[in-house]
Every structure is written in structure tokens, then in C-alpha cells.
Motif scaffolding. Structure first.
Motif, PDB file in Angstrom:
ATOM      1  N   GLN A  62     -32.957  -9.787  63.824  1.00  0.00           N
ATOM      2  CA  GLN A  62     -32.451  -9.970  65.180  1.00  0.00           C
ATOM      3  C   GLN A  62     -31.389  -8.929  65.504  1.00  0.00           C
ATOM      4  N   TYR A  63     -30.497  -8.655  64.544  1.00  0.00           N
ATOM      5  CA  TYR A  63     -29.453  -7.662  64.779  1.00  0.00           C
ATOM      6  C   TYR A  63     -30.076  -6.282  64.985  1.00  0.00           C
ATOM      7  N   LEU A  64     -31.038  -5.918  64.134  1.00  0.00           N
ATOM      8  CA  LEU A  64     -31.673  -4.603  64.258  1.00  0.00           C
ATOM      9  C   LEU A  64     -32.326  -4.438  65.618  1.00  0.00           C
ATOM     10  N   ASP A  65     -33.126  -5.404  66.032  1.00  0.00           N
ATOM     11  CA  ASP A  65     -33.849  -5.278  67.294  1.00  0.00           C
ATOM     12  C   ASP A  65     -32.894  -5.184  68.476  1.00  0.00           C
ATOM     13  N   ALA A  66     -31.845  -5.995  68.462  1.00  0.00           N
ATOM     14  CA  ALA A  66     -30.885  -5.965  69.564  1.00  0.00           C
ATOM     15  C   ALA A  66     -30.106  -4.657  69.589  1.00  0.00           C
TER      16      ALA A  66
ATOM     17  N   PRO B  88     -18.132  -5.842  57.461  1.00  0.00           N
ATOM     18  CA  PRO B  88     -17.825  -7.218  57.863  1.00  0.00           C
ATOM     19  C   PRO B  88     -18.974  -7.869  58.629  1.00  0.00           C
ATOM     20  N   GLU B  89     -18.909  -9.198  58.731  1.00  0.00           N
ATOM     21  CA  GLU B  89     -19.836  -9.980  59.558  1.00  0.00           C
ATOM     22  C   GLU B  89     -21.294  -9.667  59.238  1.00  0.00           C
ATOM     23  N   LEU B  90     -21.627  -9.756  57.977  1.00  0.00           N
ATOM     24  CA  LEU B  90     -22.981  -9.430  57.545  1.00  0.00           C
ATOM     25  C   LEU B  90     -23.967 -10.514  57.963  1.00  0.00           C
ATOM     26  N   PRO B  91     -25.156 -10.126  58.402  1.00  0.00           N
ATOM     27  CA  PRO B  91     -26.204 -11.124  58.635  1.00  0.00           C
ATOM     28  C   PRO B  91     -26.492 -11.870  57.328  1.00  0.00           C
ATOM     29  N   ARG B  92     -26.968 -13.084  57.439  1.00  0.00           N
ATOM     30  CA  ARG B  92     -27.200 -13.862  56.226  1.00  0.00           C
ATOM     31  C   ARG B  92     -28.682 -13.927  55.864  1.00  0.00           C
TER      32      ARG B  92
ATOM     33  N   VAL C 195     -27.391   0.181  59.996  1.00  0.00           N
ATOM     34  CA  VAL C 195     -28.077   0.930  58.939  1.00  0.00           C
ATOM     35  C   VAL C 195     -28.513  -0.007  57.819  1.00  0.00           C
ATOM     36  N   LEU C 196     -27.633  -0.923  57.428  1.00  0.00           N
ATOM     37  CA  LEU C 196     -27.979  -1.887  56.388  1.00  0.00           C
ATOM     38  C   LEU C 196     -29.176  -2.738  56.815  1.00  0.00           C
ATOM     39  N   CYS C 197     -29.211  -3.110  58.083  1.00  0.00           N
ATOM     40  CA  CYS C 197     -30.325  -3.917  58.585  1.00  0.00           C
ATOM     41  C   CYS C 197     -31.658  -3.186  58.452  1.00  0.00           C
TER      42      CYS C 197
ATOM     43  N   VAL D  36     -35.183  -4.802  57.039  1.00  0.00           N
ATOM     44  CA  VAL D  36     -36.271  -5.083  57.965  1.00  0.00           C
ATOM     45  C   VAL D  36     -37.460  -4.143  57.793  1.00  0.00           C
ATOM     46  N   MET D  37     -37.195  -2.845  57.636  1.00  0.00           N
ATOM     47  CA  MET D  37     -38.301  -1.892  57.609  1.00  0.00           C
ATOM     48  C   MET D  37     -39.230  -2.070  56.400  1.00  0.00           C
ATOM     49  N   PRO D  38     -38.720  -2.384  55.187  1.00  0.00           N
ATOM     50  CA  PRO D  38     -39.670  -2.646  54.101  1.00  0.00           C
ATOM     51  C   PRO D  38     -40.633  -3.785  54.413  1.00  0.00           C
TER      52      PRO D  38
END
Length: 298
Positions: free
Chosen positions: A167-171, A156-160, A114-116, A120-122
Motif C-alpha cells: 500500500q505504501y509503495l503504490d501510494a 522510522p514508521e516501518l510498514p508491518r 526504497v525498502l518497500c 513488493v517487487m519480488p
């Protein structure tokens, strides 16, 4: 002021240190209308993950109280943007967000996804429909802002980097998008809400909204594909709007989400501490980031 003066100001700021100031300019001066639409689409995408859509259907917040849920979500996120992570209202908003989320069994993976979408969407919306694209400098600030929000939410383990978020969102979408009956009800209720803002034009607006959805969303909700001519017309109209906005002078005063006409549930004002729902909590819902001894932080 000239059209690109805000961008010049953004370029003078450090995206890792001044991310809040940069994001405020992006969201309240440069692209207030676009960011609202992009974040609506970001949250809407999350329904296509069955574990998320099903939970939202079970709570009935987005099917029975759709306008209130829309208002509360927008206003809570808006409070953090306006008042910052250390301002009283900003911290209260984060506490409310955490209290609601921690009342349900939501996986860290879903929270991270959800955070991703907020990152990404904006960018993807502005790349296609904005009067200009986000610069690399702004993308770094966007990632830093939501990384900080994620840290305050205890994810935890937030993308940087922006690329990590993307990449996380698409996967995640490739692995998890799918059909769920409850999620479809949530999707229908959301589309009906947004179309209903336009009164007698609601049926037309609903069809136009469907024309903005990509094939992965349409397939997940089992919607019929819009006619190509309708998609071309709707998307072309948004691109024409962008060209017109590019000719306008820059916005001198900030425009926050609480000023949007779509926010309809609080005509007499609101208190941040009273926004959202108050389900029985499974665990403490305060901000996990220490803020000293001020009781507002917990």
C-alpha cells in the motif's frame, strides 16, 4: 530432493522468527535468478521518484561508475542475507549502507519507499514470471526480513505486513513518480549497463528490458511505449522459462548474488568493509540497533 521439498521446509519454519532462514531459501535455492531480476527492477523503479533519481545523478555513481555501483549494491545486500544481521560481515555491510546513505540529505519517506520496493517487487515478479508464486507464509517472512533491515537502517514508521508495504509503495509512486532529466540519465546508464552484459546482443536486450517496464515507469522517463508484439514476446518468453524451471530438480546448494556473472568488478575478491563509496559523512553511519560491545556494530 523433489521439486517442492524446499517449500515443505519453509512451511515448517516460523515466518516471524525464522524469516532469515526462509528468505535465504527463497533467494538462494528457489528463485536466485528471479530474485536478482526482481531486485534490479526494484532499484530501477526508485529512479522515477525525482528526489531519488536526481540525487543519484548528482553523485554520478550510476552514470559514471555504473558497474561498480551495481556490484557494490548487490554485494552489500548479499552480505546481510548470507551472514545475517548479527554476523560480522552482515553488520559491516549494514554499517557501510548507513554510512553512504547518511552522507546525503535523504528523507525518511524516500528511504521507506526504497525498502518497500525490495518487498513488493519480488512478489510481483514471481507472481508473473516465477515457476511458482510466493505463499502467504513466505510473504510474511519477506516483510519481516526487510522490516528488520529497515530497523537496522534507522528508518522510522516501518510498514508491518506485506500488504502495508504494498500500500505504501503504490501510494508513494502515485504521488511522486515524475520526470527529471538527471533521473533519465541514470535510467539510460542502467539500461545500457545491463544490455552491455550481452555483447553484440545489447540492442536487442535493451529493447527487451524496456518491454518489461510498466506504463508508469515509461511515462516518468518519457520513453516511447514498446510495440505490443514485443511486450507479448518478451513476457511470454519469461513465462515459458518459468514452466521449464518448474520441471528442474531443486537447487541443493545455495547460489548467492556474489556468484552471479553480472558481478564483474571484483575478479580477485573483495572485503565487505571496502565496498561502496566513502563520501564525507554528515553524521555517524553505524547501525542504530545495539549489538553489545563489539566494535564492529558501531
Amino acid at each position: 530432493m523433489r521439486r517442492y521439498d524446499w517449500l515443505k521446509e519453509i512451511r515448517r519454519l516460523d515466518p516471524e522468527r525464522d524469516f532469515l532462514a526462509i528468505y535465504r531459501i527463497i533467494a538462494t535455492h528457489e528463485f536466485p535468478w528471479d530474485l536478482t531480476r526482481a531486485l534490479e527492477l526494484a532499484l530501477y523503479r526508485t529512479y522515477a521518484v525525482p528526489s531519488i533519481g536526481r540525487l543519484l545523478a548528482e553523485t554520478a555513481e550510476l552514470t559514471d561508475r555504473t558497474q561498480k555501483r551495481y556490484d557494490d549494491t548487490a554485494l552489500l545486500l548479499d552480505a546481510v542475507l548470507e551472514h545475517g544481521f548479527d554476523g560480522e560481515d552482515g553488520r559491516t555491510a549494514i554499517r557501510r549502507i548507513n554510512q553512504m546513505h547518511r552522507s546525503y540529505d535523504i528523507s525518511d519517506e524516500d528511504m521507506r519507499y526504497v525498502l518497500c520496493t525490495f518487498v513488493v517487487m519480488p512478489k510481483r515478479w514471481l507472481d508473473t514470471y516465477g515457476w511458482r508464486r510466493l505463499t502467504r507464509h513466505e510473504q510474511r517472512a519477506l516483510a519481516a526480513y526487510y522490516r528488520t533491515l529497515g530497523r537496522h537502517m534507522g528508518i522510522p514508521e516501518l510498514p508491518r505486513t506485506y500488504e502495508d508495504f504494498e500500500q505504501y509503495l503504490d501510494a508513494y509512486e502515485a504521488a511522486h513518480f515524475g520526470w527529471d532529466e538527471g533521473a533519465r540519465r541514470v535510467s539510460d546508464a542502467t539500461l545500457d549497463l545491463m544490455a552491455g552484459w550481452y555483447g553484440p546482443l545489447a540492442p536487442m536486450v535493451r529493447r527487451a528490458s524496456m518491454a518489461l517496464l510498466d506504463d508508469s515507469l515509461l511515462d516518468a522517463f518519457r520513453y516511447d511505449r514498446p510495440a505490443p508484439a514485443l511486450q507479448k514476446t518478451v513476457r511470454g518468453a519469461l513465462k515459458l522459462r518459468a514452466k521449464a524451471v518448474r520441471l528442474l530438480p531443486p537447487r541443493r546448494t545455495p547460489h548467492y548474488a556474489r556468484q552471479n556473472p553480472e558481478i564483474k568488478g571484483y575478479p580477485n575478491g573483495f572485503r565487505v568493509a571496502e565496498l561502496g563509496t566513502f563520501p564525507a559523512s554528515r553524521r555517524l553511519g553505524g547501525c542504530p540497533v545495539p549489538h553489545g560491545e563489539d566494535p564492529v556494530a558501531s
